[in-house]
Design a protein around this motif. Structure first.
Motif, PDB file in Angstrom:
ATOM      1  N   ASP A 160       0.833  -1.213   0.000  1.00 17.07           N
ATOM      2  CA  ASP A 160       0.000   0.000   0.000  1.00 17.07           C
ATOM      3  C   ASP A 160       0.860   1.253   0.000  1.00 17.07           C
ATOM      4  N   ALA A 161       0.566   2.136  -0.963  1.00 19.96           N
ATOM      5  CA  ALA A 161       1.345   3.367  -1.106  1.00 19.96           C
ATOM      6  C   ALA A 161       0.446   4.599  -1.061  1.00 19.96           C
ATOM      7  N   GLY A 162      -0.743   4.419  -0.483  1.00 19.56           N
ATOM      8  CA  GLY A 162      -1.597   5.569  -0.241  1.00 19.56           C
ATOM      9  C   GLY A 162      -2.783   5.742  -1.173  1.00 19.56           C
ATOM     10  N   LYS A 163      -2.879   4.912  -2.211  1.00 12.45           N
ATOM     11  CA  LYS A 163      -3.996   5.052  -3.150  1.00 12.45           C
ATOM     12  C   LYS A 163      -4.788   3.757  -3.333  1.00 12.45           C
ATOM     13  N   GLY A 164      -4.619   2.830  -2.413  1.00 12.17           N
ATOM     14  CA  GLY A 164      -5.357   1.586  -2.476  1.00 12.17           C
ATOM     15  C   GLY A 164      -4.574   0.474  -3.140  1.00 12.17           C
ATOM     16  N   VAL A 165      -5.129  -0.731  -3.087  1.00  5.35           N
ATOM     17  CA  VAL A 165      -4.463  -1.927  -3.575  1.00  5.35           C
ATOM     18  C   VAL A 165      -5.414  -2.705  -4.488  1.00  5.35           C
ATOM     19  N   LEU A 166      -4.896  -3.103  -5.649  1.00  3.71           N
ATOM     20  CA  LEU A 166      -5.627  -3.994  -6.546  1.00  3.71           C
ATOM     21  C   LEU A 166      -5.006  -5.376  -6.465  1.00  3.71           C
ATOM     22  N   MET A 167      -5.824  -6.381  -6.170  1.00  2.00           N
ATOM     23  CA  MET A 167      -5.373  -7.763  -6.142  1.00  2.00           C
ATOM     24  C   MET A 167      -5.723  -8.418  -7.480  1.00  2.00           C
ATOM     25  N   VAL A 168      -4.730  -9.001  -8.132  1.00  4.84           N
ATOM     26  CA  VAL A 168      -4.955  -9.757  -9.368  1.00  4.84           C
ATOM     27  C   VAL A 168      -4.912 -11.235  -8.982  1.00  4.84           C
ATOM     28  N   VAL A 169      -6.073 -11.879  -9.071  1.00  7.92           N
ATOM     29  CA  VAL A 169      -6.247 -13.228  -8.536  1.00  7.92           C
ATOM     30  C   VAL A 169      -6.644 -14.172  -9.673  1.00  7.92           C
ATOM     31  N   LYS A 170      -5.964 -15.303  -9.777  1.00 11.88           N
ATOM     32  CA  LYS A 170      -6.344 -16.315 -10.756  1.00 11.88           C
ATOM     33  C   LYS A 170      -7.556 -17.091 -10.247  1.00 11.88           C
ATOM     34  N   ASN A 171      -8.406 -17.525 -11.154  1.00 14.06           N
ATOM     35  CA  ASN A 171      -9.688 -18.106 -10.779  1.00 14.06           C
ATOM     36  C   ASN A 171      -9.550 -19.571 -10.340  1.00 14.06           C
ATOM     37  N   TYR A 172      -9.021 -19.725  -9.129  1.00 15.96           N
ATOM     38  CA  TYR A 172      -8.995 -21.009  -8.437  1.00 15.96           C
ATOM     39  C   TYR A 172      -9.639 -20.782  -7.077  1.00 15.96           C
ATOM     40  N   SER A 173     -10.436 -21.726  -6.630  1.00 18.16           N
ATOM     41  CA  SER A 173     -11.258 -21.490  -5.433  1.00 18.16           C
ATOM     42  C   SER A 173     -10.416 -21.105  -4.224  1.00 18.16           C
ATOM     43  N   GLY A 174      -9.278 -21.781  -4.030  1.00 12.72           N
ATOM     44  CA  GLY A 174      -8.437 -21.450  -2.884  1.00 12.72           C
ATOM     45  C   GLY A 174      -7.857 -20.065  -2.973  1.00 12.72           C
TER      46      GLY A 174
END
Length: 326
Positions: free
Chosen positions: A94-108
């Motif tokens: 986090d650098a002050g403007k929020g966080v985007l998570m890039v997640v692969k589509n696996y249930s876990g």
């Protein structure tokens, strides 16, 4: 099993230490965690994090750096990272403007990243879920595979340019909507803890539509010449719901870990020939081991249909372990 390892239980830890020893100017390991972070943190920008099981190197830690990811969270081999480790990555990136998570589509992965986001205090966290694998018919169940790296690159460039969290998420979703991937395997991978291949293929067989963890594909077929394999993979990609006709595309020919570059370049030639015949212009090409499956002999093809914004961001500067351009 023949591998350059010491104790099986130390593989992931020693790999991360070796990576940081090799590239101390680019990345560092967050003390007490398995999180790899950008060495030169840039304040005042949206942070992008990603991750997943180890065994896909250089993904994902190899893409931490300027213009791509701010942190990566590797789990055990082929296993989702734990929520507490993902939370450490959120807090560190986090650098002050929020966080985007890039997640692969696996249930876990989806479950653990979302749990970590819920645990984050006073940080705005958004997610996108990659699902580029056309081997799975049901779009909701499609796996995130090598095309995920297009999201890292384009969203990373957007964030580096100072865009808002909403803007970075929007361009990431646009990349996801326009990326399709299909892969094939000739030989399975061997997880060190298992000590034997994850499945069996005869010398004259191949698996079409294989997953990056060795999940079954859509068919097991007799081995064919490379051009025929490429044609079959492209038929699934071009036959899906993205209309590539008359467009510009980015191409990724990705090796699964044990496929020689010679063979990947040979496949790339066929990809370019087919796309040219169909009037599809190739704007940029990536060939190499990008999202691997330990030592699987296999390859995948990814196509990203570009617009002007995505093309500009794809060509923007980046400086990471696995990908650098001025």
């Amino acid at each position: 099993m023949k591998k350059f390892i010491n104790a099986v239980e130390d593989v992931e830890n020693e790999m991360l230490e070796g990576m940081c020893d090799a590239y101390p100017d680019k990345v560092e390991r967050l003390e007490g965690t398995d999180v790899i972070v950008r060495k030169q943190k840039k304040e005042g920008k949206v942070a992008i994090i990603s991750g997943g099981g180890s065994g896909h190197e250089p993904s994902h830690a190899g893409f931490v750096g300027k213009g791509m990811l701010d942190a990566a969270v590797p789990g055990a081999i082929y296993t989702s990272p734990a929520p507490d480790q993902i939370l450490e990555a959120i807090n560190a990136a986090d650098a002050g403007k929020g966080v985007l998570m890039v997640v692969k589509n696996y249930s876990g992965d989806v479950m653990n990243f979302e749990m970590a986001a819920d645990m984050a205090d006073d940080i705005e966290v958004e997610e996108v879920i990659t699902n580029d694998d056309v081997a799975v018919d049901n779009k909701e169940d499609r796996r995130g595979v090598a095309g995920t790296i297009f999201v890292h690159k384009i969203a990373g460039a957007k964030a580096e340019a100072g865009a808002s969290l909403a803007e970075v998420k929007a361009v990431a979703e646009k990349v996801i909507a326009n990326t399709r991937t299909m892969g094939a395997a000739l030989k399975p991978s061997t997880i060190p803890a298992a000590g034997k291949p994850g499945f069996e293929l005869a010398d004259d067989e191949m698996e079409i539509g294989i997953g990056i963890h060795g999940e079954p594909g859509i068919s097991r077929e007799p081995l064919k010449p490379a051009n025929d394999i490429v044609d079959e993979l492209l038929s699934h990609i071009l036959g899906d719901d993205v209309d590539y006709s008359g467009s510009e595309v980015a191409v990724m020919v990705n090796g699964s870990g044990a496929t020689p570059l010679m063979e990947l370049y040979l496949m790339n030639k066929r990809v370019h020939d087919v796309l040219t015949e169909k009037g599809i212009k190739v704007a940029k090409t990536f060939v190499g081991n990008i999202m691997t499956s330990i030592d699987m002999a296999g390859a995948s093809i990814s196509l990203l249909k570009l617009d002007d914004e995505m093309k500009e961001l794809l060509n923007a500067p980046a400086d990471t372990i696995a990908f650098t351009q001025d």
